[in-house]
Design an enzyme around this catalytic site. Structure first.
Site, short mmCIF file in Angstrom:
data_model
loop_
_atom_site.label_atom_id
_atom_site.label_comp_id
_atom_site.label_asym_id
_atom_site.label_seq_id
_atom_site.Cartn_x
_atom_site.Cartn_y
_atom_site.Cartn_z
CE LYS A 103 -8.66 -10.24 1.05
NZ LYS A 103 -8.29 -9.15 0.12
NE ARG A 137 -11.98 -5.10 4.10
CZ ARG A 137 -12.37 -6.03 3.24
NH1 ARG A 137 -12.97 -7.12 3.65
NH2 ARG A 137 -12.15 -5.87 1.95
NE ARG A 169 -11.68 -8.02 -8.10
CZ ARG A 169 -11.36 -8.20 -6.82
NH1 ARG A 169 -10.42 -9.06 -6.48
NH2 ARG A 169 -11.95 -7.49 -5.88
NE ARG A 193 -16.01 -7.04 -5.25
CZ ARG A 193 -15.17 -7.22 -4.23
NH1 ARG A 193 -14.61 -8.41 -4.05
NH2 ARG A 193 -14.89 -6.25 -3.41
NE ARG A 217 -12.57 -2.64 -2.71
CZ ARG A 217 -12.65 -3.41 -3.79
NH1 ARG A 217 -13.02 -2.89 -4.97
NH2 ARG A 217 -12.38 -4.69 -3.72
P1 AMP Z 1 -14.26 -7.68 -0.15
O1 AMP Z 1 -15.17 -8.53 -0.98
O2 AMP Z 1 -13.58 -8.45 0.93
O3 AMP Z 1 -13.29 -6.89 -0.99
O4 AMP Z 1 -15.20 -6.62 0.61
C1 AMP Z 1 -15.96 -5.68 -0.12
C2 AMP Z 1 -16.42 -4.53 0.79
O5 AMP Z 1 -17.23 -5.05 1.84
C3 AMP Z 1 -15.31 -3.78 1.51
O6 AMP Z 1 -14.73 -2.76 0.71
C4 AMP Z 1 -16.07 -3.21 2.72
O7 AMP Z 1 -16.86 -2.10 2.34
C5 AMP Z 1 -17.02 -4.35 3.06
N1 AMP Z 1 -16.42 -5.30 4.04
C6 AMP Z 1 -16.12 -6.61 3.81
N2 AMP Z 1 -15.60 -7.18 4.91
C7 AMP Z 1 -15.57 -6.22 5.85
C8 AMP Z 1 -15.11 -6.18 7.19
N3 AMP Z 1 -14.57 -7.27 7.78
N4 AMP Z 1 -15.21 -5.00 7.88
C9 AMP Z 1 -15.73 -3.91 7.31
N5 AMP Z 1 -16.17 -3.87 6.04
C10 AMP Z 1 -16.09 -5.01 5.30
#
Ligand code: AMP
Length: 214
Positions: free
Chosen positions: A13, A88, A127, A161, A172
């Site tokens: 994404k 989400r 990554r 990360r 996740r």
């Molecule tokens: P990402 O960078 O999109 O993979 O997000 C990393 C982490 O941030 C996720 O595993 C969640 O813990 C938190 N997170 C990001 N976006 C959301 C969301 N829309 N709702 C809830 N938690 C989120």
């Protein structure tokens, strides 16, 4: 044009959103990036985000809706946006609809990036990015041409990360299947859902997305 890129962690994404920023002038709205910035700033909310992200769990809906609501009110978003990592949950999707309706904005496409779980664990755990320009690399699939030097900007520092480890990725992924996948029928019913093959190479995925947007 306003888009959502939807898919499990590691589906690509962020990579595709950055390409769409460059080619179409859309703004990438990554809730994960926003939370990581909050973590870096410190403070009680940052601490909460740090713990939840490290566990691979989801942040509370109300907080995420508030964060994205604030961001979507900024003027740069008027030219079009790509949501990456939001919504989400179905509750977040419903709040987003209400927010957009309130601002007279429309969601044009929700693009599902399909990738099987086995591939995702390998993708995510390998990554990393250039600390200076953010270019993405992978231990197995995309190394810098000169070891330790970024192809794009010549930077020599890289970062990973904290949540890109095998244990957190498994949580996740299960959160994605339980909480996020139910959004797919929601957008199917709204007639905006399209899918691309996230297993294809990066340029091919871009072509498939462009074909949807054309
Ligand atoms: P990402 O960078 O999109 O993979 O997000 C990393 C982490 O941030 C996720 O595993 C969640 O813990 C938190 N997170 C990001 N976006 C959301 C969301 N829309 N709702 C809830 N938690 C989120």
């Amino acid at each position: 044009m306003n888009l959502i890129l939807l898919g499990p962690p590691g589906a690509g994404k962020g990579t595709q959103a950055r390409r769409l920023e460059d080619t179409r002038g859309l703004v990438q709205l990554s809730t994960g990036d926003m939370l990581r910035a909050m973590v870096a700033e410190g403070g009680p909310l940052g601490q909460q985000a740090k713990e939840i992200m490290a566990a691979g769990k989801l942040m509370p809906d109300e907080l995420m809706v508030e964060i994205i609501g604030e961001r979507i009110s900024k003027p740069d978003v008027a030219n079009g946006f790509i949501l990456d990592g939001f919504p989400r949950t179905v509750a977040q999707a419903e709040s987003l609809d209400a927010m957009l309706a309130d601002k007279g904005l429309k969601l044009h496409h929700v693009i599902e990036m399909r990738v099987v779980d086995e591939v995702l664990v390998e993708r995510v755990t390998g990554r990393y990015t250039c600390a200076k320009c953010g270019k993405g690399y992978h231990d197995l699939f995309e190394k810098p041409k000169v070891e330790g030097v970024c192809d794009s900007c010549g930077g020599t520092e890289f970062k990973r990360r904290a949540d890109d480890n095998a244990e957190t990725v498994t949580t996740r992924l299960s959160q994605y299947h339980q909480q996020t996948a139910p959004i797919l029928p929601y957008y199917q019913d709204h007639g905006v859902l399209k899918a691309v093959d996230g297993m294809a190479d990066i340029d091919e995925v871009t072509r498939q997305i462009e074909a949807i947007l054309a």
